[in-house]
Design an enzyme around this catalytic site. Structure first.
Site, mmCIF file in Angstrom:
data_model
loop_
_atom_site.group_PDB
_atom_site.id
_atom_site.type_symbol
_atom_site.label_atom_id
_atom_site.label_comp_id
_atom_site.label_asym_id
_atom_site.label_seq_id
_atom_site.Cartn_x
_atom_site.Cartn_y
_atom_site.Cartn_z
ATOM 1 N N ARG A 295 -5.341 -7.259 5.350
ATOM 2 C CA ARG A 295 -5.914 -8.587 5.557
ATOM 3 C C ARG A 295 -7.329 -8.695 5.017
ATOM 4 O O ARG A 295 -7.922 -9.780 5.054
ATOM 5 C CB ARG A 295 -5.851 -8.955 7.039
ATOM 6 C CG ARG A 295 -6.554 -8.004 7.966
ATOM 7 C CD ARG A 295 -6.170 -8.280 9.426
ATOM 8 N NE ARG A 295 -6.756 -7.344 10.374
ATOM 9 C CZ ARG A 295 -6.257 -6.157 10.661
ATOM 10 N NH1 ARG A 295 -5.165 -5.727 10.039
ATOM 11 N NH2 ARG A 295 -6.828 -5.370 11.555
ATOM 12 N N GLU B 291 10.176 -5.788 3.585
ATOM 13 C CA GLU B 291 10.327 -7.098 2.967
ATOM 14 C C GLU B 291 10.015 -7.037 1.472
ATOM 15 O O GLU B 291 10.729 -7.625 0.645
ATOM 16 C CB GLU B 291 9.401 -8.111 3.645
ATOM 17 C CG GLU B 291 9.718 -8.372 5.103
ATOM 18 C CD GLU B 291 8.936 -7.483 6.052
ATOM 19 O OE1 GLU B 291 8.773 -7.871 7.220
ATOM 20 O OE2 GLU B 291 8.478 -6.392 5.621
ATOM 21 N N GLU C 266 -4.654 -10.660 14.085
ATOM 22 C CA GLU C 266 -4.300 -9.258 13.905
ATOM 23 C C GLU C 266 -5.505 -8.361 14.154
ATOM 24 O O GLU C 266 -5.366 -7.252 14.683
ATOM 25 C CB GLU C 266 -3.744 -9.031 12.492
ATOM 26 C CG GLU C 266 -3.022 -7.697 12.320
ATOM 27 C CD GLU C 266 -2.197 -7.637 11.056
ATOM 28 O OE1 GLU C 266 -0.995 -7.976 11.101
ATOM 29 O OE2 GLU C 266 -2.747 -7.258 10.001
ATOM 30 N N LYS D 40 0.829 -1.209 0.000
ATOM 31 C CA LYS D 40 0.000 0.000 0.000
ATOM 32 C C LYS D 40 0.863 1.258 0.000
ATOM 33 O O LYS D 40 0.669 2.167 -0.802
ATOM 34 C CB LYS D 40 -0.936 0.005 1.200
ATOM 35 C CG LYS D 40 -1.926 1.161 1.196
ATOM 36 C CD LYS D 40 -2.756 1.213 2.474
ATOM 37 C CE LYS D 40 -3.665 0.035 2.603
ATOM 38 N NZ LYS D 40 -4.567 0.145 3.780
#
Length: 506
Positions: free
Chosen positions: A247, A199, A332, A193
């Site tokens: 998610r 990573e 989460e 985003k």
């Protein structure tokens, strides 16, 4: 001051039922099996083996009303700022259905439709370019959702490109993914985003240099400028929005890799399955609402029965990645200990979610489920009609699915204590008519809505994730020291460990 205790009305029922067994509940409540079953589109659900009776369930349903669960869903769909700590809505539902009212929800649906149109064009462009392999580079929601769906819908792949996934910053993951691929016939999609995820950028640089061509780099990001600076042309960048959490994002252009695998028509069917569950959760009363009943059951098991974990057990190898996906979605979203106004919650919230695919898991951790000291509630997920023609295998799979749920509930008494099974271990059964894009979309959306309902019942925010930030920040501070370019860490244990690492390096 602590927030109000939502479990208080449930505890008298838990005490009343403390000595009741699932088998007794089934015997003492005629009609229980049919009353605690419902169908939503391609999904049949049964809650008959949960450890509540009609009175306790009525208390749970009242709890949903008192907590304002139906109104909370209306607020979610209408684009109210349900993510209070970040002062924004959570409009993942607008990616697949237009059920919200008001300008915010309508504008989000319009943006999603425009992005799908652009994605469809890029799917055709990439799939007809001579590329044979595509690597999706992302982590968390940018990886787990697409990875699950691409793997689960392998029977629907159109064969034009092969999909691979690269998430871990560990360089061995990149080496593994690239092994055997031809850089001249490989493309990469970088999904971030902010386009600042460590990573993703590190792995993206590895692939960019390996491909030696920016023409086969694509991105999904809200930060087009950063993607362009990285080497991705603006016409190959698909949008993300701050009103969609990672998610919850597989329904968006984050699903680019899904569409490349199964085609846009099947991707649309995935959205339609989710939209069917969206309409159900908005329209059905709590006592006949599948995601709400699933959430109430989770609250009962966590707070009334005090059970700290939850197992997800899909009896279909194509759903083997579902527990991994749900770990992030559940833990989460619900891993919070304060309310949006900063008050400590009064009860335990998130369960530790884990699981694995049957029948493999039966030869792994089912010993603990059956005879361990902790009771672990389980979601069993079965598929009635397989996509293969191996009838004997499927009959064996279904018999194991049914047998394990029965054995956990009923147990078995033996003269030898080592061969006794205590039973009375609750489970929910979810049966899909078949594993299709539509049924998978409905299943994932069911879990999303259950998580949101649980957050409302517990009075927490399901859409922020501040808990993941501290470790990232410390890692950024430590990176220069790990590379031998910065000051020693302040923390004495970290300082000693770093010194040990450096002594062992060449």
């Amino acid at each position: 001051m602590t927030a109000p205790d939502p479990s208080a009305p449930l505890l008298p029922h838990a005490r009343r039922l403390a000595s009741s067994r699932i088998a007794d509940l089934l015997a003492s409540e005629p009609g229980r099996v049919s009353e605690l079953a419902l169908r939503v589109g391609p999904i049949h659900a049964s809650f008959a083996r949960q450890r509540y009776d009609r009175q306790a369930l009525a208390a749970l349903v009242r709890l949903a009303g008192d907590a304002g669960v139906p109104a909370a869903f209306r607020a979610l769909f209408d684009g109210r700022k349900v993510n209070a700590s970040e002062d924004r809505p959570a409009l993942h539902v607008a990616l697949r259905s237009a059920l919200g009212t008001g300008d915010v929800a309508r504008d989000a649906s319009a943006q999603a439709a425009e992005a799908r149109s652009r994605m469809a064009a890029l799917v055709e462009r990439l799939a007809s370019s001579g590329v044979t392999d595509v690597v999706n580079v992302g982590i968390g929601g940018s990886d787990l959702g697409p990875r699950l769906v691409v793997d689960a819908l392998r029977d629907f792949h159109d064969g034009r490109v092969r999909l691979h996934f690269l998430a871990n910053v560990d360089g061995s993951d990149a080496a593994r993914v690239m092994a055997g691929l031809d850089p001249a016939r490989t493309a990469a999609i970088l999904v971030s985003k902010s386009f600042s995820t460590q990573e993703t950028l590190l792995n993206g640089r590895v692939l960019r240099d390996w491909l030696d061509s920016g023409e086969r780099l694509y991105a999904v990001s809200a930060n087009v400028a950063r993607a362009e600076a990285f080497g991705v042309a603006a016409d190959r960048v698909l949008p993300m929005w701050d009103w969609v959490g990672g998610r919850y994002s597989l329904w968006s252009a984050v699903g680019f890799s899904i569409a490349l695998a199964v085609g846009m028509e099947r991707f649309q069917e995935l959205l339609e399955g989710a939209a069917e569950m969206d309409a159900h959760v908005l329209e059905a009363p709590p006592q006949a609402n599948l995601p709400v009943l699933h959430a109430l059951t989770a609250v009962w098991n966590r707070n009334a029965l005090g059970l700290p974990t939850q197992a997800v057990l899909p009896y279909d190898q194509r759903l083997a990645l579902l527990p991994d996906y749900l770990q992030q979605l559940v833990m989460e979203s619900l891993g919070k200990s304060v309310t949006p106004d900063g008050k400590p919650v009064a009860v335990d919230t998130v369960p530790v979610l884990w699981g694995g695919a049957g029948t493999n898991a039966q030869h792994s951790f089912f010993q603990a489920l059956h005879q361990g000291t902790q009771v672990v509630p389980a979601d069993f997920i079965g598929v009635v009609n397989p996509a293969h023609g191996h009838a004997e295998n499927h009959a064996a799979l279904l018999s194991n699915l049914l047998a394990q749920a029965e054995a956990l509930a009923n147990g078995f008494q033996s003269d030898d204590p080592q061969k006794s099974y205590p039973g009375n271990r609750p489970s929910t059964m979810l049966l899909l008519d078949a594993l299709t894009p539509r049924s998978l979309g409905a299943l994932i959306a069911m879990y999303e809505h259950s998580v949101y309902a649980q957050s409302v019942l517990w009075g927490i925010n399901a859409f922020d994730q501040w808990g993941v930030e501290l470790g990232k920040r410390i890692a950024g501070d430590l990176l220069p020291a790990v590379k031998g370019e910065g000051p020693e860490p302040d923390d004495p244990a970290t300082r000693a460990l770093l010194a040990e690492i450096q002594r062992r390096q060449p």
